[in-house]
Motif scaffolding. Structure first.
Motif: not given
Length: 125
Positions: A64-68, A70-74, A86-87
């Motif tokens: 989850m930390w990795l996804i959050i 780097k969320i801008g890439l997704m 995310v919030s």
């Protein structure tokens, strides 16, 4: 008809919080499994009751930390949009906790049946 991009306006708004929410639920479930086996006597070994649940919680939290982070890439969306997406997950969690506490105080008979296993007679008929 609305001239909207289905990915950016629809899929993004549903998939991002949903995916993060599912990962959060899996991490919370792993912690719950660990806590359950600490309180209840059982015949299971350490692998199933200690190592696997803690490893799962740690790995899901890391994912989850990795996804959050780097969320801008997704998403390809703005910082503000990503923050809102995310919030949604912790806000929904807190709202759920508050609602459950309200039901616990105002309708305890309903609250006690939230985690009740169905009786064999109920499932047979």
């Amino acid at each position: 008809m609305a001239d909207a991009d289905p990915y950016r306006q629809l899929l993004l708004g549903m998939y991002t919080p949903g995916g993060i929410g599912l990962m959060a639920l899996q991490a919370i479930t792993a912690v719950a499994v660990f806590r359950y086996f600490r309180r209840v006597r059982h015949q299971e070994g350490r692998w199933r009751t200690l190592i696997a649940p803690l490893a799962a919680a740690l790995l899901m939290t890391g994912a989850m930390w990795l996804i959050i982070s780097k969320i801008g890439l997704m998403t390809g969306a703005s910082f503000t949009t990503n923050t809102v997406l995310v919030s949604v997950v912790p806000v929904a969690f807190v709202v759920g906790l508050l609602l459950s506490q309200r039901v616990r105080r105002s309708r305890p008979e309903v609250y006690t049946h939230f985690a009740r296993e169905p009786d064999e007679e109920e499932t047979a008929g």
